[in-house]
Scaffold this motif. Structure first.
Motif, short mmCIF file in Angstrom:
data_model
loop_
_atom_site.label_atom_id
_atom_site.label_comp_id
_atom_site.label_asym_id
_atom_site.label_seq_id
_atom_site.Cartn_x
_atom_site.Cartn_y
_atom_site.Cartn_z
N GLY A 9 0.85 -1.19 0.00
CA GLY A 9 0.00 0.00 0.00
C GLY A 9 0.88 1.23 0.00
N GLY A 11 0.22 4.65 -0.25
CA GLY A 11 -0.50 5.92 -0.13
C GLY A 11 0.30 6.88 0.73
N TYR A 12 -0.39 7.78 1.43
CA TYR A 12 0.29 8.80 2.25
C TYR A 12 1.20 8.13 3.28
CZ TYR A 12 -2.70 12.40 0.26
OH TYR A 12 -3.30 13.26 -0.61
N VAL A 13 0.71 7.09 3.95
CA VAL A 13 1.51 6.44 4.99
C VAL A 13 2.54 5.49 4.38
CG1 VAL A 13 1.39 4.77 6.89
CG2 VAL A 13 -0.17 6.70 6.84
N ASP A 32 1.93 -1.61 -4.71
CA ASP A 32 0.56 -1.07 -4.73
C ASP A 32 -0.21 -1.73 -5.86
OD1 ASP A 32 -0.62 1.71 -3.26
OD2 ASP A 32 -1.79 0.91 -4.94
N LYS A 37 -0.34 4.54 -10.23
CA LYS A 37 0.49 5.07 -9.16
C LYS A 37 1.91 4.51 -9.25
CE LYS A 37 -1.60 6.05 -4.95
NZ LYS A 37 -2.17 5.75 -3.64
N THR A 86 -7.94 2.03 5.61
CA THR A 86 -9.03 1.43 6.41
C THR A 86 -10.10 2.52 6.58
OG1 THR A 86 -7.75 2.03 8.38
CG2 THR A 86 -7.66 -0.26 7.68
N GLU A 105 -3.72 -12.15 0.81
CA GLU A 105 -2.77 -12.29 -0.31
C GLU A 105 -1.36 -12.62 0.20
OE1 GLU A 105 -5.09 -9.15 -3.28
OE2 GLU A 105 -3.32 -8.49 -2.19
N THR A 121 -4.50 1.76 10.63
CA THR A 121 -5.28 1.91 11.87
C THR A 121 -6.44 0.92 11.82
OG1 THR A 121 -4.68 4.24 11.89
CG2 THR A 121 -6.54 3.59 13.28
N GLU A 149 0.88 4.19 13.13
CA GLU A 149 1.57 5.37 12.61
C GLU A 149 0.89 6.64 13.11
OE1 GLU A 149 4.51 5.69 11.02
OE2 GLU A 149 3.98 7.75 11.48
N GLU A 153 -0.14 14.44 7.76
CA GLU A 153 0.11 14.90 6.40
C GLU A 153 0.55 16.36 6.47
OE1 GLU A 153 -3.36 14.02 4.00
OE2 GLU A 153 -3.36 11.98 4.76
N CYS A 258 -8.28 10.86 8.86
CA CYS A 258 -8.07 10.08 10.09
C CYS A 258 -9.05 10.40 11.22
CB CYS A 258 -6.64 10.25 10.58
SG CYS A 258 -5.47 9.42 9.49
N LYS A 261 -12.89 9.42 10.90
CA LYS A 261 -13.12 7.97 10.78
C LYS A 261 -12.62 7.21 12.03
CE LYS A 261 -9.06 6.01 8.47
NZ LYS A 261 -8.55 5.10 9.48
N ARG A 325 -9.91 14.47 1.78
CA ARG A 325 -10.83 13.50 2.39
C ARG A 325 -11.41 14.08 3.67
NH1 ARG A 325 -7.05 8.17 2.29
NH2 ARG A 325 -5.45 9.73 2.66
P1 NAD Z 1 -4.22 5.77 1.18
O1 NAD Z 1 -5.62 5.56 0.76
O2 NAD Z 1 -3.53 7.06 0.85
O3 NAD Z 1 -3.31 4.60 0.61
C1 NAD Z 1 -3.63 3.25 0.63
C2 NAD Z 1 -2.96 2.57 -0.55
O4 NAD Z 1 -3.09 1.15 -0.43
C3 NAD Z 1 -3.57 2.94 -1.91
O5 NAD Z 1 -2.55 3.41 -2.77
C4 NAD Z 1 -4.17 1.60 -2.43
O6 NAD Z 1 -4.11 1.48 -3.82
C5 NAD Z 1 -3.27 0.60 -1.73
N1 NAD Z 1 -3.81 -0.75 -1.56
C6 NAD Z 1 -5.03 -1.13 -1.10
N2 NAD Z 1 -5.12 -2.46 -1.04
C7 NAD Z 1 -3.93 -2.96 -1.49
C8 NAD Z 1 -3.39 -4.26 -1.63
N3 NAD Z 1 -4.10 -5.37 -1.31
N4 NAD Z 1 -2.15 -4.40 -2.12
C9 NAD Z 1 -1.42 -3.31 -2.44
N5 NAD Z 1 -1.87 -2.06 -2.31
C10 NAD Z 1 -3.10 -1.87 -1.83
O7 NAD Z 1 -4.21 5.54 2.76
P2 NAD Z 1 -3.33 6.31 3.86
O8 NAD Z 1 -3.87 7.67 4.11
O9 NAD Z 1 -1.89 6.13 3.52
O10 NAD Z 1 -3.70 5.44 5.16
C11 NAD Z 1 -3.25 4.10 5.34
C12 NAD Z 1 -3.54 3.67 6.77
O11 NAD Z 1 -2.75 4.45 7.68
C13 NAD Z 1 -4.99 3.87 7.22
O12 NAD Z 1 -5.35 2.81 8.08
C14 NAD Z 1 -4.96 5.18 7.98
O13 NAD Z 1 -5.98 5.28 8.95
C15 NAD Z 1 -3.59 5.10 8.64
N6 NAD Z 1 -2.98 6.41 8.93
C16 NAD Z 1 -3.08 7.43 8.02
C17 NAD Z 1 -2.47 8.65 8.30
C18 NAD Z 1 -2.58 9.79 7.32
O14 NAD Z 1 -2.26 10.92 7.71
N7 NAD Z 1 -2.99 9.58 6.08
C19 NAD Z 1 -1.76 8.82 9.50
C20 NAD Z 1 -1.66 7.75 10.39
C21 NAD Z 1 -2.28 6.53 10.10
#
Ligand code: NAD
Length: 430
Positions: A9, A11-13, A32, A37, A86, A105, A121, A149, A153, A258, A261, A325
């Motif tokens: 995954g 994304g941001y984290v 990913d 991406k 999540t 997987e 989370t 984490e 952001e 965050c 939710k 978001r």
């Molecule tokens: P995001 O939506 O930005 O990124 C998630 C990524 O996972 C996406 O790119 C998606 O394509 C990928 N993905 C989904 N299923 C997959 C799989 N089976 N295999 C490979 N890739 C897959 O999410 P985020 O904001 O990075 O948040 C991730 C987690 O971290 C969440 O649980 C969130 O609550 C937690 N978190 C987020 C932040 C924040 O500031 N964004 C801070 C702390 C914790």
């Protein structure tokens, strides 16, 4: 020691984790499902806006690769971080679809000892579920770790590399040592706990911070009713070390991917154990009302002056990110779109993301703060980008049809704004 790590995954984290762990000297494979991406990342293009990420990625490109091939990534790594989303479901419970799929997987690919580290989370007891699920497909030795984490952001690199603490929920000695080794160059307290406590620490942190925000917003409302100044009140209480200065900024409430939710998530976790988490329900309600009341203020001004054109500054849920978001700006605009007002909008970075979230009814997006404010009846500041605090407000006033200014983040001095000729309102003062 250099560790081989897969991040599932990006994304941001996930991306921040991957890039920062590469910076710490580890060998990283970021996976990913989103091919677009991964294609961009392979070319060195960062798909999100996060200050400093681009530079640090370029510097450590040798230590990090991007792929859609989970099998290769799992096979060559000894540690697998799960960083998939999540989100909230429609019923406000936690949507575990992506997480469960990712674990499923990975479980199917295990052939030797690996440490599965969860950074997403997730509800308390997900670690136990993960162990059970993996055992269905793989009979060998493995460890599950919870490593929540706390990055924000907009300051993600600083937060990841210089955190207040690192929480490691782990019940296996070998995995504990591997985790401590991964983070050995980050000098900060490492809190070693059981997995359930680690999972709960994340929710408890966000719930507490959200409570602080809703609390100060309630005091701001009392200030408006009694005549106090919330900025002074916050300063006055913040000096008390038991309270602390941070997170006492009154405004239009919290948003983002965050807090809303995770608050809903913890309420559901409690509900499922037949516990009514009254305090947190109130925190959430206060936050929603804060935004509703703000929209009421906008409408009241327009009604008073018989105006119809609103300029909104800011779309992202906070400055220095393109993430919209659950952004208060989006919630406020959606409410305003139910009326016939004309909405003119500017944000330095988040316009493209916002366009995906909003209908195009009565709204126009502009490339500069000045263009957006032209001929508007009321200016509404929603996101406190530094650009807005530094802008020439005299010029802004001259561009407006009528000089009404509603500052949702208390970024300006009421006296100064009044001197410039604005009818200025903010939160909990003036
Ligand atoms: P995001 O939506 O930005 O990124 C998630 C990524 O996972 C996406 O790119 C998606 O394509 C990928 N993905 C989904 N299923 C997959 C799989 N089976 N295999 C490979 N890739 C897959 O999410 P985020 O904001 O990075 O948040 C991730 C987690 O971290 C969440 O649980 C969130 O609550 C937690 N978190 C987020 C932040 C924040 O500031 N964004 C801070 C702390 C914790």
């Amino acid at each position: 020691m250099q560790r081989k790590i897969a991040i599932i995954g990006t994304g941001y984290v996930g991306l921040t984790t991957g890039v920062c762990l590469a910076h710490l000297g580890h060998k990283i494979t970021c996976v990913d499902k989103n091919k677009n991406k991964v294609r961009k990342l392979k070319k060195g293009i960062i798909p999100i806006y996060e200050p400093g990420l681009n530079e640090i990625l370029k510097k450590h490109q040798r230590n990090i690769e991007f792929t859609t091939n989970l099998k290769n990534a799992v096979n060559k790594s000894e540690v697998i971080f799960i960083t998939v989303g999540t989100p909230s479901r429609k019923d406000r419970d936690i949507d575990m679809t992506y997480f469960k799929r990712a674990i499923n997987e990975v479980a199917n690919l295990l052939k030797e000892y690996k440490v599965i580290v969860n950074k997403s989370t997730v509800p308390v007891s997900t670690g136990d579920w993960t162990k059970k699920e993996i055992k269905k497909y793989y009979k060998g030795d493995f460890a599950v770790v919870s490593n929540p984490e706390f990055l924000r952001e907009g300051s993600a690199l600083k937060d990841f590399l210089g955190p207040d603490r690192i929480v490691i929920g782990v019940e296996d000695k070998k995995a504990k040592n591997i985790m401590l080794d991964i983070y050995s160059s980050i000098k900060t307290p490492k809190i070693i706990t059981d997995i359930r406590s680690a999972e709960l620490i994340k929710y408890a942190s966000n719930a507490f911070l959200a409570t602080k925000i809703s609390f100060i917003n309630e005091i701001a409302t009392i200030c408006e009713k009694t005549g106090g100044d919330i900025e002074k009140v916050a300063e006055g209480i913040g000096y008390d070390k038991r309270i602390g200065k941070h997170f006492l900024k009154a405004g239009i409430g919290f948003g983002g991917s965050c807090f809303p939710k995770d608050i809903d998530g913890l309420i559901k976790i409690a509900d499922k154990k037949n516990y009514n988490f009254r305090l947190l329900k109130a925190v959430s309600l206060v936050n929603k009302n804060q935004q509703k009341n703000f929209v009421r203020k906008i409408k009241k001004i327009l009604k008073k002056i018989n105006g119809d054109t609103i300029c909104i500054w800011g779309l992202s849920f906070k400055p220095n990110t393109d993430d919209v978001r659950k952004s208060p700006a989006i919630e406020i605009i959606k409410r305003l779109q139910k009326t016939n007002y004309k909405i003119r909008v500017y944000d330095p970075i988040a316009i493209e993301n916002a366009k995906r979230e909003l209908s195009l009814k009565n709204i126009k997006f502009y490339k500069s703060a000045f263009e957006a404010v032209k001929n508007s009846d009321v200016l509404v500041l929603v996101t406190e980008w530094p650009e807005f605090s530094e802008i020439d407000m005299k010029k802004v006033k001259n561009l407006m049809r009528r000089p009404y200014f509603l500052d949702g983040r208390n970024q300006f001095e009421p006296k100064k704004m009044k001197k410039l000729g604005f009818y200025y309102q903010s939160i909990g003062r003036g």
